[in-house]
Scaffold this motif. Structure first.
Motif, PDB file in Angstrom:
ATOM      1  N   LEU A 137       0.848  -1.184   0.000  1.00 33.64           N
ATOM      2  CA  LEU A 137       0.000   0.000   0.000  1.00 33.64           C
ATOM      3  C   LEU A 137       0.886   1.238   0.000  1.00 33.64           C
ATOM      4  N   ASP A 138       0.494   2.228  -0.775  1.00 30.70           N
ATOM      5  CA  ASP A 138       1.268   3.455  -0.931  1.00 30.70           C
ATOM      6  C   ASP A 138       0.570   4.561  -0.141  1.00 30.70           C
ATOM      7  N   TYR A 139       1.121   4.885   1.025  1.00 28.79           N
ATOM      8  CA  TYR A 139       0.457   5.859   1.894  1.00 28.79           C
ATOM      9  C   TYR A 139       0.677   7.296   1.443  1.00 28.79           C
ATOM     10  N   GLU A 140       1.544   7.515   0.454  1.00 28.42           N
ATOM     11  CA  GLU A 140       1.693   8.859  -0.107  1.00 28.42           C
ATOM     12  C   GLU A 140       0.567   9.153  -1.101  1.00 28.42           C
ATOM     13  N   ASN A 141       0.133   8.133  -1.825  1.00 32.01           N
ATOM     14  CA  ASN A 141      -0.999   8.269  -2.752  1.00 32.01           C
ATOM     15  C   ASN A 141      -2.273   7.806  -2.053  1.00 32.01           C
ATOM     16  N   TYR A 142      -2.674   8.558  -1.035  1.00 31.51           N
ATOM     17  CA  TYR A 142      -3.797   8.129  -0.204  1.00 31.51           C
ATOM     18  C   TYR A 142      -5.146   8.591  -0.733  1.00 31.51           C
ATOM     19  N   PHE A 143      -5.165   9.469  -1.752  1.00 30.04           N
ATOM     20  CA  PHE A 143      -6.414  10.017  -2.293  1.00 30.04           C
ATOM     21  C   PHE A 143      -6.511   9.662  -3.770  1.00 30.04           C
ATOM     22  N   PHE A 144      -7.652   9.099  -4.188  1.00 28.98           N
ATOM     23  CA  PHE A 144      -7.800   8.745  -5.601  1.00 28.98           C
ATOM     24  C   PHE A 144      -9.278   8.647  -5.972  1.00 28.98           C
ATOM     25  N   TYR A 145      -9.540   8.741  -7.273  1.00 32.99           N
ATOM     26  CA  TYR A 145     -10.894   8.581  -7.790  1.00 32.99           C
ATOM     27  C   TYR A 145     -11.230   7.095  -7.884  1.00 32.99           C
ATOM     28  N   ASN A 146     -12.512   6.774  -7.714  1.00 34.02           N
ATOM     29  CA  ASN A 146     -12.957   5.391  -7.826  1.00 34.02           C
ATOM     30  C   ASN A 146     -13.102   4.992  -9.294  1.00 34.02           C
ATOM     31  N   ASN A 147     -12.400   3.948  -9.703  1.00 34.56           N
ATOM     32  CA  ASN A 147     -12.674   3.359 -11.013  1.00 34.56           C
ATOM     33  C   ASN A 147     -13.772   2.307 -10.838  1.00 34.56           C
ATOM     34  N   ILE A 148     -14.215   1.736 -11.931  1.00 31.94           N
ATOM     35  CA  ILE A 148     -15.368   0.836 -11.866  1.00 31.94           C
ATOM     36  C   ILE A 148     -15.059  -0.418 -11.047  1.00 31.94           C
ATOM     37  N   GLU A 149     -13.810  -0.930 -11.158  1.00 28.67           N
ATOM     38  CA  GLU A 149     -13.465  -2.142 -10.418  1.00 28.67           C
ATOM     39  C   GLU A 149     -13.435  -1.887  -8.914  1.00 28.67           C
ATOM     40  N   LEU A 150     -12.846  -0.763  -8.529  1.00 24.76           N
ATOM     41  CA  LEU A 150     -12.789  -0.419  -7.110  1.00 24.76           C
ATOM     42  C   LEU A 150     -14.193  -0.164  -6.564  1.00 24.76           C
ATOM     43  N   THR A 151     -15.013   0.530  -7.348  1.00 20.76           N
ATOM     44  CA  THR A 151     -16.389   0.811  -6.933  1.00 20.76           C
ATOM     45  C   THR A 151     -17.171  -0.480  -6.703  1.00 20.76           C
ATOM     46  N   ASN A 152     -17.063  -1.414  -7.642  1.00 20.20           N
ATOM     47  CA  ASN A 152     -17.792  -2.682  -7.503  1.00 20.20           C
ATOM     48  C   ASN A 152     -17.343  -3.450  -6.264  1.00 20.20           C
ATOM     49  N   THR A 153     -16.036  -3.412  -5.978  1.00 21.15           N
ATOM     50  CA  THR A 153     -15.515  -4.139  -4.822  1.00 21.15           C
ATOM     51  C   THR A 153     -16.004  -3.523  -3.513  1.00 21.15           C
ATOM     52  N   ILE A 154     -15.970  -2.194  -3.425  1.00 21.77           N
ATOM     53  CA  ILE A 154     -16.442  -1.534  -2.198  1.00 21.77           C
ATOM     54  C   ILE A 154     -17.941  -1.763  -2.015  1.00 21.77           C
ATOM     55  N   ASN A 155     -18.705  -1.672  -3.098  1.00 19.56           N
ATOM     56  CA  ASN A 155     -20.145  -1.935  -3.010  1.00 19.56           C
ATOM     57  C   ASN A 155     -20.419  -3.357  -2.501  1.00 19.56           C
ATOM     58  N   LYS A 156     -19.642  -4.307  -3.010  1.00 18.00           N
ATOM     59  CA  LYS A 156     -19.808  -5.697  -2.590  1.00 18.00           C
ATOM     60  C   LYS A 156     -19.511  -5.851  -1.098  1.00 18.00           C
ATOM     61  N   LEU A 157     -18.470  -5.164  -0.637  1.00 19.56           N
ATOM     62  CA  LEU A 157     -18.082  -5.258   0.769  1.00 19.56           C
ATOM     63  C   LEU A 157     -19.128  -4.604   1.680  1.00 19.56           C
ATOM     64  N   ILE A 158     -19.651  -3.463   1.259  1.00 21.11           N
ATOM     65  CA  ILE A 158     -20.716  -2.813   2.032  1.00 21.11           C
ATOM     66  C   ILE A 158     -21.915  -3.750   2.165  1.00 21.11           C
ATOM     67  N   LYS A 159     -22.278  -4.382   1.055  1.00 22.55           N
ATOM     68  CA  LYS A 159     -23.428  -5.284   1.058  1.00 22.55           C
ATOM     69  C   LYS A 159     -23.202  -6.449   2.013  1.00 22.55           C
ATOM     70  N   GLU A 160     -21.991  -7.019   2.002  1.00 21.81           N
ATOM     71  CA  GLU A 160     -21.709  -8.146   2.897  1.00 21.81           C
ATOM     72  C   GLU A 160     -21.736  -7.698   4.355  1.00 21.81           C
ATOM     73  N   CYS A 161     -21.141  -6.545   4.647  1.00 20.53           N
ATOM     74  CA  CYS A 161     -21.094  -6.064   6.027  1.00 20.53           C
ATOM     75  C   CYS A 161     -22.483  -5.771   6.578  1.00 20.53           C
ATOM     76  N   MET A 162     -23.372  -5.270   5.735  1.00 24.10           N
ATOM     77  CA  MET A 162     -24.713  -4.907   6.171  1.00 24.10           C
ATOM     78  C   MET A 162     -25.689  -6.080   6.085  1.00 24.10           C
TER      79      MET A 162
END
Length: 307
Positions: A137-162
């Motif tokens: 993990l690169d802690y200097e590049n801590y801010f970035f825009y969501n691409n479609i793959e990252l968005t789908n993964t975060i959405n999936k994780l939110i769904k599982e957690c909830m």
């Protein structure tokens, strides 16, 4: 204008259930991660927040101003993600929050062992080319825009957690591994976008520079694999592992990015932009641009000058 991929937004907390109007917190605790959903309903400044584990935060609604790591403050909007190391305090302004326009943000705290085990697994099973080019993990590049793959993964994780499935911990663990991979790939793309970067020990770097220097021309896969001194098959595999996208996808992304710069000139014609990025077929360029950005090149140009 730049299209960012927006996350699915959970329902806001019922007003009668709010414990506070500033960073009202709803928690979903799993074995190896904790999903926090924060909502703020009134203007506030320099609200402190800190986690014991690394946290992946993503904006869902509204706007924040982030103060982090002694860096200049920055706007934080939907479609964007920030990772914060463990025990690092962030301070947050809410310049526009109100009951009518609340902010909503997720903060996903991840067990450090999951991160360590995932990175060890990746470096042992899927090592990158280059002596010091490791999965990290690169802690200097801590801010970035969501691409479609990252968005789908975060959405999936939110769904599982909830969710309420009895297997949700196991499914969340698998998705956490995917999330770490997606974040590292997204950070790598961002680092390659920095023309000043000189510390990437990767043969892919030569092919990236070739794309940037030849953006005006058609670019073939063989040219890029030659720059990386690899066979075409090895180059494709390593490129996709490093950046999370194929070489062709990367070339098209770079051409669209350059086209958007050209379209900042109100006098330039669309066919001129098409030729300038190596497309002789202007209609193909228009279709590609609309698929990528959601609007035609002309619409983008007009919107650019109406802002």
């Amino acid at each position: 204008m730049s299209i960012k991929n927006l996350l699915d937004t959970p329902k806001l907390t019922n007003e009668k259930s709010l414990k506070t109007l500033v960073e009202n917190r709803t928690i979903f605790s799993l074995e190896h991660c904790e999903l926090n959903i924060f909502e703020t309903y009134q203007k506030s400044d320099l609200v402190p927040l800190k986690f014991n584990d690394l946290v992946v935060t993503s904006m869902l609604r509204g706007k924040k101003i982030m103060h982090l790591l002694d860096d200049p403050q920055f706007e934080y909007l939907p479609g964007e993600t920030v990772i914060v190391p463990s025990n690092v305090e962030m301070k947050i302004d809410f310049p526009e929050a109100s009951k009518a326009t609340p902010t909503q943000c997720i903060a996903l705290a991840i067990d450090s062992k999951v991160i360590t085990d995932t990175l060890t697994f990746l470096n042992e099973r899927y090592p990158k080319e280059g002596k010091i080019n490791h999965w990290k993990l690169d802690y200097e590049n801590y801010f970035f825009y969501n691409n479609i793959e990252l968005t789908n993964t975060i959405n999936k994780l939110i769904k599982e957690c909830m969710g309420t499935s009895i297997t949700k911990d196991a499914l969340a663990d698998l998705t956490l591994q995917e999330l770490i991979i997606r974040i590292i790939q997204t950070q790598t793309v961002k680092r390659f976008d920095d023309i000043k970067v000189i510390d990437i020990d990767s043969p892919i770097m030569a092919s990236i520079e070739y794309v940037k220097n030849n953006i005006h021309n058609p670019i073939q896969m063989k040219e890029l694999s030659n720059e990386a001194c690899m066979s075409t098959a090895s180059f494709y595999r390593n490129f996709k592992r490093e950046l999370g996208m194929s070489p062709i996808e990367y070339i098209l992304n770079e051409k669209i990015k350059f086209a958007k710069k050209l379209l900042s000139n109100p006098k330039i014609q669309i066919n001129e932009v098409s030729y300038a990025i190596g497309f002789e077929d202007c209609n193909y360029f228009i279709r590609l641009f609309k698929k990528h950005e959601g609007v035609t090149p002309k619409q983008y140009q007009l919107m650019h000058f109406s802002n």
